[in-house]
Design a protein around this motif. Structure first.
Motif, PDB file in Angstrom:
ATOM      1  N   PRO A 204       0.813  -1.213   0.000  1.00  0.00           N
ATOM      2  CA  PRO A 204       0.000   0.000   0.000  1.00  0.00           C
ATOM      3  C   PRO A 204       0.849   1.266   0.000  1.00  0.00           C
ATOM      4  CG  PRO A 204      -0.843  -1.580   1.594  1.00  0.00           C
ATOM      5  CD  PRO A 204       0.462  -2.121   1.107  1.00  0.00           C
ATOM      6  N   ALA A 205       0.457   2.225  -0.851  1.00  0.00           N
ATOM      7  CA  ALA A 205       1.069   3.545  -0.864  1.00  0.00           C
ATOM      8  C   ALA A 205       0.170   4.492  -0.082  1.00  0.00           C
ATOM      9  CB  ALA A 205       1.252   4.042  -2.294  1.00  0.00           C
ATOM     10  N   VAL A 206       0.779   5.450   0.596  1.00  0.00           N
ATOM     11  CA  VAL A 206       0.034   6.374   1.457  1.00  0.00           C
ATOM     12  C   VAL A 206       0.405   7.803   1.069  1.00  0.00           C
ATOM     13  CG1 VAL A 206      -0.461   7.085   3.828  1.00  0.00           C
ATOM     14  CG2 VAL A 206       0.045   4.674   3.328  1.00  0.00           C
ATOM     15  N   PRO A 207      -0.371   8.438   0.193  1.00  0.00           N
ATOM     16  CA  PRO A 207      -0.091   9.832  -0.128  1.00  0.00           C
ATOM     17  C   PRO A 207      -0.156  10.694   1.138  1.00  0.00           C
ATOM     18  CG  PRO A 207      -1.730   8.905  -1.631  1.00  0.00           C
ATOM     19  CD  PRO A 207      -1.541   7.911  -0.536  1.00  0.00           C
ATOM     20  N   LEU A 208       0.835  11.534   1.338  1.00  0.00           N
ATOM     21  CA  LEU A 208       0.871  12.436   2.488  1.00  0.00           C
ATOM     22  C   LEU A 208       0.712  13.877   2.023  1.00  0.00           C
ATOM     23  CD1 LEU A 208       3.827  10.983   4.625  1.00  0.00           C
ATOM     24  CD2 LEU A 208       1.378  10.840   5.134  1.00  0.00           C
ATOM     25  N   THR A 209       0.134  14.702   2.873  1.00  0.00           N
ATOM     26  CA  THR A 209      -0.090  16.095   2.533  1.00  0.00           C
ATOM     27  C   THR A 209       0.492  17.009   3.597  1.00  0.00           C
ATOM     28  OG1 THR A 209      -1.782  17.746   2.003  1.00  0.00           O
ATOM     29  CG2 THR A 209      -2.343  16.142   3.687  1.00  0.00           C
ATOM     30  N   GLY A 210       0.896  18.195   3.157  1.00  0.00           N
ATOM     31  CA  GLY A 210       1.299  19.235   4.085  1.00  0.00           C
ATOM     32  C   GLY A 210       0.227  20.289   4.251  1.00  0.00           C
ATOM     33  N   ASP A 211      -0.962  20.037   3.720  1.00  0.00           N
ATOM     34  CA  ASP A 211      -2.072  20.980   3.817  1.00  0.00           C
ATOM     35  C   ASP A 211      -2.903  20.673   5.067  1.00  0.00           C
ATOM     36  OD1 ASP A 211      -5.182  21.485   3.107  1.00  0.00           O
ATOM     37  OD2 ASP A 211      -3.924  22.998   2.144  1.00  0.00           O
TER      38      ASP A 211
END
Length: 389
Positions: A204-211
């Motif tokens: 599994p890939a987990v997109p991360l955000t800085g928003d």
């Protein structure tokens, strides 16, 4: 807004580095949807002698009635060789046997080919196990129960009992907190991953955000999903008339499950449960419909004369209650799908693996991929000897 590709999204294997292969029972009879059947199976086993006991046990290369093994950590199963065992059945424990399928297990190491003691050492009321899946449905399942699923790798949220030493890349929560301007906990990381994880070639890939706004929306959604999957607090309910009810009594031995789409009804023989939204009926995990797999695990025929054939003589009322709750959980989880897709379509201010490497979060130290040393309690070895850890 810049979108994130598979190559830009960190892998769950890097964000939660320690993982364990799923336990392997090696035989089906030590697990069952009801605890009473397990105790009855045990009684039949220990009353049998010699070759009869061995045949009932169903030996494998890993386990026979003569295999010498210690206790499972935290459990009270015996340690004498099973060929000589007598006495009452070890108290069954609640486990997750399949996706959304809570059953019971005899927690005795002598019965289980690959019990994964490192998982038992960290299983307590604080633990959350993240279980990787494949096929349709959420890529991650979460459970507070001990997981006994034949799916993907299992990632405990904590490396030690008592919610100690999170299984999160060192420095990740601090790095995200600095980017987002909000406090980030290990549970937040798991909640976000539960909401946005998606299949990728290496897990599994987990997109991360800085928003901050996107992060808070994702964490809130993930926490709701965790609550629905774990079901260890207030029981989930559908509002008003949407709640499923038994409209026609279920037969004592329903032979088949079907679905009436026009009537939104789940049919178990002459029994009828409605309303059951189509989204709940169609909900899949690991490529199979959850409701059909749940029903099959309770009704598929077992070979006569085996311990697995020892089952309730009639459909227990508790199974009906569990089925009604399962319909509710799947309906509510299905409603989160569009929100999950919206979160990962365009991830604002993406946090990429390159950015995590620049911040010193990746690569993770090698020790984070190994189990911690958990020596809080003595473990009894074979034949009552003190186990050497």
């Amino acid at each position: 807004m810049p979108s994130v590709t598979h190559d830009d999204a960190p892998l769950l294997a890097d964000l939660m580095p320690w993982s364990v292969a799923p336990p392997r029972l090696g035989r089906g009879w030590p697990a069952a949807p009801d605890a009473a059947s397990l105790k009855a199976r045990w009684d039949v086993l220990v009353k049998a002698e010699g070759p009869d006991r061995e045949a009932l046990f169903q030996p494998t290369r890993s386990r026979t009635p003569h295999t010498a093994v210690g206790q499972l950590p935290g459990q009270d199963g015996g340690t004498e060789r099973l060929a000589r065992a007598s006495g009452p059945c070890p108290e069954p424990v609640r486990v997750l046997r399949g996706p959304f399928d809570e059953q019971w297990l005899i927690p005795d190491r002598r019965l289980i080919d690959a019990p994964r003691p490192e998982l038992w050492r960290v299983a307590d009321e604080h633990q959350i196990f993240a279980v990787e899946t494949s096929g349709e449905g959420p890529p991650l399942l979460a459970t507070s129960l001990f997981p006994v699923l034949r799916t993907g790798r299992i990632r405990p949220l904590y490396r030690r009992p008592g919610a100690a030493e999170p299984n999160v890349a060192p420095g990740l929560t601090d790095h995200l907190a600095a980017l987002l301007g909000v406090e980030v906990s290990p549970v937040d990381v798991l909640a976000w991953a539960t909401a946005v994880a998606r299949p990728a070639p290496d897990g599994p890939a987990v997109p991360l955000t800085g928003d901050p706004d996107a992060w808070q929306r994702g964490v809130a959604l993930g926490r709701r999903m965790l609550w629905l999957m774990r079901r260890d607090g207030e029981r989930p309910k559908l509002p008003g008339g949407r709640r499923p009810y038994v409209r026609a009594p279920l037969p004592s031995r329903p032979a088949a499950m079907a679905y009436d789409r026009d009537e939104e009804a789940l049919l178990l023989g002459e029994g009828r449960i409605s309303p059951v939204p189509a989204e709940a009926w169609e909900f899949e995990s690991g490529g199979v419909r959850v409701l059909e797999a749940w029903f099959a695990s309770r009704t598929d025929p077992a070979e006569p004369g085996t311990l697995e054939a020892i089952r309730p003589g009639a459909w227990p009322q508790t199974w009906t209650s569990e089925l009604l709750e399962l319909v509710t959980v799947l309906t509510l989880l299905a409603e989160t799908r569009s929100l999950r897709e919206e979160l990962v379509t365009d991830v604002p201010s993406p946090v990429t693996p390159a950015g995590l490497r620049a911040a010193g979060v990746l690569p993770v130290p090698p020790w984070t991929r190994r189990p911690a040393s958990v020596l809080d309690a003595h473990e009894e070895g074979p034949e009552g000897q003190l186990a050497l850890l």
